[in-house]
Scaffold this active site. Structure first.
Site, PDB file in Angstrom:
ATOM      1  N   TYR A  54       0.852  -1.192   0.000  1.00 17.90           N
ATOM      2  CA  TYR A  54       0.000   0.000   0.000  1.00 17.90           C
ATOM      3  C   TYR A  54       0.881   1.233   0.000  1.00 17.90           C
ATOM      4  O   TYR A  54       1.819   1.322   0.777  1.00 17.90           O
ATOM      5  CB  TYR A  54      -0.897   0.029   1.245  1.00 17.90           C
ATOM      6  CG  TYR A  54      -2.327  -0.255   0.901  1.00 17.90           C
ATOM      7  CD1 TYR A  54      -3.018   0.565   0.020  1.00 17.90           C
ATOM      8  CD2 TYR A  54      -2.997  -1.357   1.437  1.00 17.90           C
ATOM      9  CE1 TYR A  54      -4.331   0.305  -0.328  1.00 17.90           C
ATOM     10  CE2 TYR A  54      -4.309  -1.623   1.090  1.00 17.90           C
ATOM     11  CZ  TYR A  54      -4.973  -0.786   0.200  1.00 17.90           C
ATOM     12  OH  TYR A  54      -6.259  -1.046  -0.143  1.00 17.90           O
ATOM     13  N   GLU A  56      -0.470   4.776  -0.479  1.00 17.12           N
ATOM     14  CA  GLU A  56      -1.316   5.962  -0.714  1.00 17.12           C
ATOM     15  C   GLU A  56      -0.491   7.229  -0.549  1.00 17.12           C
ATOM     16  O   GLU A  56       0.264   7.361   0.419  1.00 17.12           O
ATOM     17  CB  GLU A  56      -2.500   5.974   0.261  1.00 17.12           C
ATOM     18  CG  GLU A  56      -3.613   5.064  -0.238  1.00 17.12           C
ATOM     19  CD  GLU A  56      -4.619   4.716   0.822  1.00 17.12           C
ATOM     20  OE1 GLU A  56      -4.247   4.668   2.008  1.00 17.12           O
ATOM     21  OE2 GLU A  56      -5.780   4.469   0.469  1.00 17.12           O
ATOM     22  N   ASP A 199      -6.387  12.971 -25.510  1.00 20.35           N
ATOM     23  CA  ASP A 199      -6.399  11.569 -25.071  1.00 20.35           C
ATOM     24  C   ASP A 199      -5.679  10.777 -26.156  1.00 20.35           C
ATOM     25  O   ASP A 199      -6.229  10.530 -27.237  1.00 20.35           O
ATOM     26  CB  ASP A 199      -7.851  11.101 -24.897  1.00 20.35           C
ATOM     27  CG  ASP A 199      -7.932   9.671 -24.385  1.00 20.35           C
ATOM     28  OD1 ASP A 199      -6.942   8.923 -24.536  1.00 20.35           O
ATOM     29  OD2 ASP A 199      -8.990   9.292 -23.837  1.00 20.35           O
ATOM     30  N   THR A 225      -3.576   5.646 -21.872  1.00 20.84           N
ATOM     31  CA  THR A 225      -3.423   4.333 -21.253  1.00 20.84           C
ATOM     32  C   THR A 225      -2.017   3.855 -21.604  1.00 20.84           C
ATOM     33  O   THR A 225      -1.349   4.432 -22.470  1.00 20.84           O
ATOM     34  CB  THR A 225      -4.466   3.324 -21.781  1.00 20.84           C
ATOM     35  OG1 THR A 225      -4.482   3.390 -23.204  1.00 20.84           O
ATOM     36  CG2 THR A 225      -5.847   3.624 -21.237  1.00 20.84           C
ATOM     37  N   LYS A 228      -1.696  -0.015 -24.881  1.00 17.80           N
ATOM     38  CA  LYS A 228      -2.066  -0.156 -26.297  1.00 17.80           C
ATOM     39  C   LYS A 228      -0.779  -0.122 -27.137  1.00 17.80           C
ATOM     40  O   LYS A 228       0.037  -1.029 -26.994  1.00 17.80           O
ATOM     41  CB  LYS A 228      -3.072   0.935 -26.668  1.00 17.80           C
ATOM     42  CG  LYS A 228      -4.386   0.787 -25.860  1.00 17.80           C
ATOM     43  CD  LYS A 228      -5.446   1.750 -26.303  1.00 17.80           C
ATOM     44  CE  LYS A 228      -6.765   1.495 -25.608  1.00 17.80           C
ATOM     45  NZ  LYS A 228      -6.965   2.295 -24.384  1.00 17.80           N
ATOM     46  N   ARG A 234      -1.810  -2.800 -18.149  1.00 18.98           N
ATOM     47  CA  ARG A 234      -3.045  -2.004 -18.105  1.00 18.98           C
ATOM     48  C   ARG A 234      -2.844  -0.944 -17.039  1.00 18.98           C
ATOM     49  O   ARG A 234      -2.540  -1.240 -15.890  1.00 18.98           O
ATOM     50  CB  ARG A 234      -4.232  -2.893 -17.752  1.00 18.98           C
ATOM     51  CG  ARG A 234      -4.467  -3.962 -18.780  1.00 18.98           C
ATOM     52  CD  ARG A 234      -5.841  -4.538 -18.638  1.00 18.98           C
ATOM     53  NE  ARG A 234      -6.725  -3.859 -19.537  1.00 18.98           N
ATOM     54  CZ  ARG A 234      -6.913  -4.218 -20.815  1.00 18.98           C
ATOM     55  NH1 ARG A 234      -6.250  -5.240 -21.314  1.00 18.98           N
ATOM     56  NH2 ARG A 234      -7.738  -3.560 -21.580  1.00 18.98           N
TER      57      ARG A 234
HETATM   58  N1  DSN Z   1     -11.635   0.023 -24.956  1.00 18.69           N
HETATM   59  C1  DSN Z   1     -10.632   0.844 -25.579  1.00 18.69           C
HETATM   60  C2  DSN Z   1     -10.533   0.595 -27.040  1.00 18.69           C
HETATM   61  O1  DSN Z   1     -10.674  -0.555 -27.422  1.00 18.69           O
HETATM   62  O2  DSN Z   1     -10.297   1.500 -27.816  1.00 18.69           O
HETATM   63  C3  DSN Z   1     -10.811   2.269 -25.261  1.00 18.69           C
HETATM   64  O3  DSN Z   1     -10.921   2.399 -23.898  1.00 18.69           O
END
Ligand code: DSN
Length: 441
Positions: A54, A56, A199, A225, A228, A234
């Site tokens: 933890y 925080e 984004d 994120t 990707k 993640r």
């Molecule tokens: N779920 C993602 C995507 O596939 O683009 C976006 O959050």
């Protein structure tokens, strides 16, 4: 250490499911543009004892003791992100993209204030203000759209901006095959003094390698994120640019407070460590080649699909993503094609297309991308093969049409699912596996 290759033995049920999922990922073609294969180093950081801690707060300012090492991990992740993206401030704690975007709202807007984002049906994300998202219930969402050719309708957007004077404008999305024109968004946002938030979840890996222009000179805040094109765990990051700090020198602290105590508790330190590992990997020269190959593969796949007669939104791609518009063969056919391809071990996803006459559950498009298959080392020859399989499958299911009536739809869908047991699909699946065996994960 337990990992994908050595599932643990104390829980045979879960361990067996992990083994099977691992096999599925190896035997199939992952064309979902937001998925990728993280490295063994990333997976090991995720599965490390950092999971147990933890922490925080932030490095040097925590609520619990025992942070000597996790403080260094988080600082390392922050420094690597700052260097790689060229920003003065970063928060690496968001659990994923949606919480990161929520933190931005909560740092910048009071409930009820107005913001703008790309409509979901145009390729925006749920958290950019879709009507079913919490974001549009708490704040006043004004969507803008893309034109039929997939480009942003800047004329409409500017008109809406001048009319509604939003405090925050999102740019970027989840189904955009073309370059995001950050500079144009900034010009319009600056006219009304709005915060521009980019984004870049889908294209972060392309941005850090120069395959896509960077939003850093134009946006005040950037969210992404990390799993990707960036190929990490993640998770997510929120960055503030120099432009953001000149607008509000306290923007960084506001974001930090929005994350904790605002929205989250303890950060997932195993994910933070894995983000640090992924950022290190993304800074290597090989990652530049990887990103170049992602884009080249997407262009080759797009050309091959076009040659086979598919209509692509915007006519092609500048990045990792392709959006096929299946409307010419019938409205709402994305669901059928995505299921039929799944039966062949080819994973793409149904998606709405600009001006879709159907719904997000029965959309008229298919979204596919090349980040994962490029990680496996596939190239032009394989892209052409994949395009041929998609054509074969699309032709095979030509008769499947979406009924107007909701009850008839479910019946048609169930009958269609039953038909996928046919040898036609298992034969292609075997060929797909053969191809995949040549490109081990
Ligand atoms: N779920 C993602 C995507 O596939 O683009 C976006 O959050």
């Amino acid at each position: 250490m337990p990992g994908m290759n050595n599932p643990f033995t104390t829980d045979s049920e879960v361990s067996e499911l992990i083994r099977q999922e691992n096999q599925r990922q190896r035997d199939g073609l992952v064309l979902i543009p937001s998925e990728n294969y993280a490295s063994q180093a990333v997976l090991e950081a995720l599965g490390s004892p950092l999971n147990n801690k933890y922490a925080e707060g932030y490095p040097g300012k925590r609520y619990y003791s025992g942070n000597e090492f996790v403080d260094q991990v988080e600082t390392l992740a922050q420094d690597r992100a700052k260097n790689l993206f060229g920003v003065p401030y970063v928060n690496v704690q968001p659990y994923s993209g949606s919480p990161a975007n929520l933190a931005v709202y909560s740092a910048l807007l009071e409930p009820g204030e107005t913001f703008m984002g790309l409509d979901l049906l145009s390729g925006g994300h749920l958290t950019h203000g879709w009507k079913a998202s919490f974001t549009s219930k708490v704040w006043n969402s004004i969507p803008y759209h893309v034109l039929a050719d997939g480009s942003t309708d800047f004329e409409e957007m500017r008109k809406l901006v001048l009319e509604h004077k939003p405090k925050l404008i999102w740019c970027g999305g989840t189904a955009l095959p073309r370059t995001v024109e950050f500079e144009k968004f900034a010009e319009i946002a600056d006219e009304v003094g709005a915060y521009l938030v980019a984004d870049i979840s889908h294209i972060a890996g392309l941005i850090v390698t120069g395959e896509h222009p960077s939003p850093v000179p134009f946006a005040h805040i950037i969210t992404t994120t990390t799993h990707k094109t960036l190929r990490g765990p993640r998770g997510a990051m929120i960055m503030v640019t120099e432009k953001g700090l000149s607008k509000d020198p306290e923007l960084g602290e506001k974001i930090d407070k929005a994350i904790i105590p605002g929205l989250q508790g303890g950060p997932h330190m195993n994910a933070v460590a894995a983000i640090a590992v992924a950022l290190h990997e993304a800074a290597q020269p090989e990652f530049k080649d990887y990103a170049k190959n992602i884009v080249n593969n997407a262009k080759v796949l797009a050309q091959a699909l076009t040659k086979h007669g598919f209509e692509l939104v915007s006519g092609g791609t500048d990045n990792h993503l392709i959006l096929i518009d299946l409307t010419p063969t019938g409205v709402g056919r994305g669901t059928f094609l995505h299921l039929a391809l799944e039966a062949c071990g080819i994973y793409a996803n149904k998606n709405t297309v600009p001006g879709d006459k159907s719904t997000p559950f029965y959309p008229s498009g298919l979204r596919l991308g090349t980040p994962a298959i490029t990680t496996r080392g596939m190239g032009e020859v394989e892209m052409k093969k994949i395009a041929r399989w998609i054509k074969q499958v699309a032709d095979h299911i030509q008769a499947a049409q979406l009924p107007d009536n909701i009850v008839a739809r479910l019946k048609a869908l169930n009958e269609f699912k039953d038909s996928l047991k046919d040898k036609f699909y298992s034969d292609i699946k075997a060929e797909v596996k053969k191809l995949c065996d040549g490109f081990p994960v």
